[in-house]
Design a protein around this motif. Sequence first.
Motif, PDB file in Angstrom:
ATOM      1  N   GLU A  84       0.832  -1.213   0.000  1.00 20.37           N
ATOM      2  CA  GLU A  84       0.000   0.000   0.000  1.00 20.37           C
ATOM      3  C   GLU A  84       0.864   1.258   0.000  1.00 20.37           C
ATOM      4  N   ALA A  85       1.998   1.216   0.711  1.00 24.76           N
ATOM      5  CA  ALA A  85       2.885   2.376   0.731  1.00 24.76           C
ATOM      6  C   ALA A  85       3.502   2.622  -0.642  1.00 24.76           C
ATOM      7  N   MET A  86       3.909   1.552  -1.315  1.00 23.34           N
ATOM      8  CA  MET A  86       4.493   1.711  -2.640  1.00 23.34           C
ATOM      9  C   MET A  86       3.456   2.192  -3.654  1.00 23.34           C
ATOM     10  N   MET A  87       2.224   1.716  -3.528  1.00 24.56           N
ATOM     11  CA  MET A  87       1.166   2.152  -4.447  1.00 24.56           C
ATOM     12  C   MET A  87       0.824   3.626  -4.265  1.00 24.56           C
ATOM     13  N   SER A  88       1.043   4.167  -3.069  1.00 30.27           N
ATOM     14  CA  SER A  88       0.706   5.567  -2.790  1.00 30.27           C
ATOM     15  C   SER A  88       1.799   6.526  -3.219  1.00 30.27           C
ATOM     16  N   GLN A  89       2.962   6.022  -3.607  1.00 31.55           N
ATOM     17  CA  GLN A  89       4.067   6.873  -4.043  1.00 31.55           C
ATOM     18  C   GLN A  89       3.826   7.276  -5.494  1.00 31.55           C
ATOM     19  N   ARG A  90       3.577   8.609  -5.691  1.00 31.68           N
ATOM     20  CA  ARG A  90       3.185   9.084  -7.016  1.00 31.68           C
ATOM     21  C   ARG A  90       4.277   9.906  -7.700  1.00 31.68           C
ATOM     22  N   ASP A  91       5.491   9.864  -7.163  1.00 30.00           N
ATOM     23  CA  ASP A  91       6.549  10.627  -7.802  1.00 30.00           C
ATOM     24  C   ASP A  91       7.049   9.958  -9.074  1.00 30.00           C
ATOM     25  N   ASN A  92       6.680   8.663  -9.269  1.00 28.93           N
ATOM     26  CA  ASN A  92       7.101   7.950 -10.463  1.00 28.93           C
ATOM     27  C   ASN A  92       6.059   6.874 -10.767  1.00 28.93           C
ATOM     28  N   PRO A  93       5.530   6.826 -11.995  1.00 32.53           N
ATOM     29  CA  PRO A  93       4.498   5.811 -12.314  1.00 32.53           C
ATOM     30  C   PRO A  93       5.012   4.383 -12.250  1.00 32.53           C
ATOM     31  N   GLU A  94       6.321   4.190 -12.227  1.00 31.46           N
ATOM     32  CA  GLU A  94       6.854   2.835 -12.187  1.00 31.46           C
ATOM     33  C   GLU A  94       6.623   2.155 -10.844  1.00 31.46           C
ATOM     34  N   TRP A  95       6.312   2.942  -9.794  1.00 33.28           N
ATOM     35  CA  TRP A  95       6.104   2.340  -8.475  1.00 33.28           C
ATOM     36  C   TRP A  95       4.902   1.389  -8.489  1.00 33.28           C
ATOM     37  N   VAL A  96       3.857   1.732  -9.235  1.00 31.58           N
ATOM     38  CA  VAL A  96       2.655   0.891  -9.276  1.00 31.58           C
ATOM     39  C   VAL A  96       2.983  -0.464  -9.890  1.00 31.58           C
ATOM     40  N   GLU A  97       3.635  -0.430 -11.035  1.00 33.25           N
ATOM     41  CA  GLU A  97       4.001  -1.681 -11.709  1.00 33.25           C
ATOM     42  C   GLU A  97       4.928  -2.531 -10.832  1.00 33.25           C
TER      43      GLU A  97
END
Length: 791
Positions: A673-686
Motif C-alpha cells: 500500500e505504501a508503494m502504491m501511494s508513491q506518485r513521484d514515479n508511475p513505475e512504483w505501481v508496476e
Amino acid sequence: MILRIQDAGNTVSVKHKSNSTMLVSPDELSFKMMLQKPILSFPTPFAMPFPIRDADPYSTRTPHHPQSVILEQEKLVLLLDVGPSMHGVLSEVEKLCSMLVEKKLIFSKYDELGVVVFGTEESKNDLTTEVGGYQNITVLQDIKVVDGDLVDTLQKLPRGRVDGDWQNAIQAACFSAYCCIVGSLTSVVLDAIVVGMDMLIKKYKDLHKGKKRLCLITNAIHPIKDSFEGSKEDQVMTIAEQMAAQGMKIESIVVRGRLSRDANKGVMDENDHLLSIFSKKTRTRIVYVDTPTSLLGALKTRRVTPVTVFRGHLELSPQMKIKVWVYKKTQEEKFPTLKKYSEKAPASNKLATHQVKVSYEYKSVDGFSTSVIPPEQRIKGYRYGPQVVPISTAEWDAVKFKPEKGIKVLGFTDASKIKRHCYMKDVYLFIAEPGNTRATLAVSAIARAMKEMNAVAILRCVWRQGQQNVVVGVLTPNISQNYKIVGFYLFSLHLSLEFPDSFYFNVLPFAEDVREYQFPSFNSFPASWQPNDQQQKAADELVQMLDLAPSGKEALLPEFTPNPVLERFYRHLELKAKQPDAAVPPLDETLKNIVEPDPELVAENKSVFDALHRHFELRQNPKLKKSSRQWYQEKQSGSNAHVSSGQAVNSIENQPPVKIEKIGDLTPVQDFEAMMSQRDNPEWVEKAIKELREKILALLIHSDEGDKYQKAVECVAALRKGCILEQEPGPYNDLMHHIRQYCEEKGIKSLPQLLASRDLTLISKSEAEDSDVTAEEARSFFVKMEPKPDV
C-alpha cells in the motif's frame, strides 16, 4: 464671455472683453458661471523651469528631471461621510482608509494626503470661513505627506448626527486636491463647487494633472434638492466638465446592501444616473459594494503604474503585422522586500543609513589552505552522473538559446481543445497600439472573427531581446461591448473606460512542465463504491447551499476581494511600528469571511450538513504508530532499550515518512500500500504489483501444511483491491489462474476454500473495463478451482 478670476477678499473681480470691470458676490458669480459654462483661466505665479508632462497611462519611461519625482506624487484627500446613515460601515471605512495610508508608507511614502469628514454637527473648513455655508463639513487633517499620525486619525473617525451632503463635500474637498468621498446624497450648493475649484487651482496651480482625483463612496439613498436654475443633470454636467478641464478625476464607490433596504429606489436610480455623469466625463469608474469584504477591496490602496511587457508587431505572416502593446492583466502581489538593517551605527548619527552590504568569499576545501580563490580561478560545473562537468562563462554564453524578439501566430484551433488547467503563470493583455487606427481595426476584426468561430490562436512569444526562453501560449479574444465597426472605422457607442477589442494571453506548458498523476476514473469503480441516490442528493444540496451567487450577484469577486494574508501583514507592520513588542493580532472578522464559510449561512442550513453526515460515514483518521517491522528492527539494534514507550511513539510521529522501495517479509500488505501511494514515479505501481505477486507465490511454495495460506490470502485481497483502483486487472487474473493450476496439481483444498470465503474471485469487466472476464465467469471461478475427487 471669457472670465479671468482674481481673489479680492470676499468679492471677485470680473474682467469683460470690453475692459470694463464689475464687482459681484461669489454667490452671484457661481450661478452665472455654472449656467454659462465659462472658460476659467487663473494667473500663473511663476514660470515653469521645465515642461510638465501629463500622466500617460501607457508610458514606461520615467522623467529625467529631478523634480519629476515630486510631480508623480498622488494628491489625496479622504472625504468621509460620518452621518447616521453610514454608521453601520464606518468601522470598515476606518480599516480601508488606514490600510490605504499603511501601504503608502511602504510603497509611496512621498504621497500627500488630507482627511475631510462631513455629516458632523460642527463645521470647520476654509469655505465656511471665506464665503459662508458649507455646514457640517470638518477638515480633520490638512494635506501633508503621509505619516503614522494619519493612521491614528483615520482609525478614530467621529460619528456625526447629520445626513451627509455629498455635493457640499465635493465642493469643500475640491480645494484640497484628490478627494475620496464616502457619504450620502442630499442637497446641492453649486456656488461652492466653483469656489472649491478656485481653491484647488490656488493650492496646486496647474501642476499634478491626473494626480488629483475625487473618489465618491456613498450609499446614495437621500434625495437631491432641486436647484434654483437649471436641471440637476445640467449642474452635474457643468461640474464634471470643469473637473476634467482642471485635470481632476472623481471615482464613485456606492455602499448599498443592508444600508439601502428601506431606501427609495427612484431616488437611488436618480443618484446613480448623476454619478455616472461624473464617471463618464472624468473617465473613472463607479463601484457598487454591498458587504464589508467587498468594501475593503473597492478602493485601490496601492497605485501600480502600468508597464508594457512588449511593444512591437504581432506577426500573422511575413506580409501582415499588427502593432500591439502587451501589459500584464494579473500578477501575484507579494510581500514587500525585507531590508537588512544594522544597529551598529550610534543613535546620535542622524545621517546613518544603517545599510548592510553582503559579500561572499570562496575558499578551497582541500588541504589546510584558507586562501581566498579569486574569480578568474572559479568556474561553474553541472553534475552529470557521478562526475561534475565544468562549463566556462564563454561556453555558457555560446550554448545559451538566443531567440529573436517578437510575437508570431503559429496557428488557430478550437477553443474547446485548450483546457483551463493548462493555463500557467500570469495573464497578459494585448491591445492595439494606442492612436493607431489601422492596428485597432485589424485587432478588432481578428478578435471578432475568432469569437464567431469559437477559435483561439497559438502564439510564440519572445518579450525582449536577449531573453533566454521562448513562451508558447493561447490568445483568447476579448470583445468590447462599447465599440462597433462601421465601414473602415471603429466607433465608441458611449464614453467608457474599457479598451476597444483586445486579447487575453495565457502561457501554455511544454511537455517538461506537465505533471502526470495516474488516478483511476470514478466511473470505473464497482457499483458498491458509487454514491447512491440519497448520498448524491445530499451532496447536491450542499453545493446549492454554498452557492456564491444565489441571487445573481456573486460574492468574493476577485477584483473586490483583498488578499487576507497581505492585509493582516500590513496591519501588523503598522502595529509593530508603534509597539515593537506587540503580538500578532488575531485575524480580523471581515477577513475571516474570505477564508471561512459564512457562519450565518452555515447556521441557517444546518439540516443540509446533518443530512450529509447521515448519508456518508465519517471516520477520524488516527495517527499511525510504530509498525511491527520498525519495532522489530529497533529491537534488534537495541536503539530504544532505554526509551519510554511514549517517547518512542513521539519520535516516530515527528520523523518524516520512510520511502518503501521493496516489499518485505514482515508486513507485505503495508509495504504494498505504501508503494502504491508513491506518485513521484508511475513505475512504483508496476513494481508494487509485480513484487506482491511474487511474494504470494513464494508464500504458497514455502508453506508447511498451509501455515502461510492465511497471510497469502491477505496479500491476494490487497492485490485485488490495488489492481481495481489502478484499473490493472491483468496481473491479478493471471495470478488467480496460476493459483488454480497450482492447487489442482498439488491437490490443495484449503486454499480455494479460504479464497472463496473472502469472495476473492477474478476481476470482471464491471469492475475494470480492461478485463475480458464476464461477471458469470468470475462467479463460477471457485467451482472450477475445486479439486477433482480421487477415483
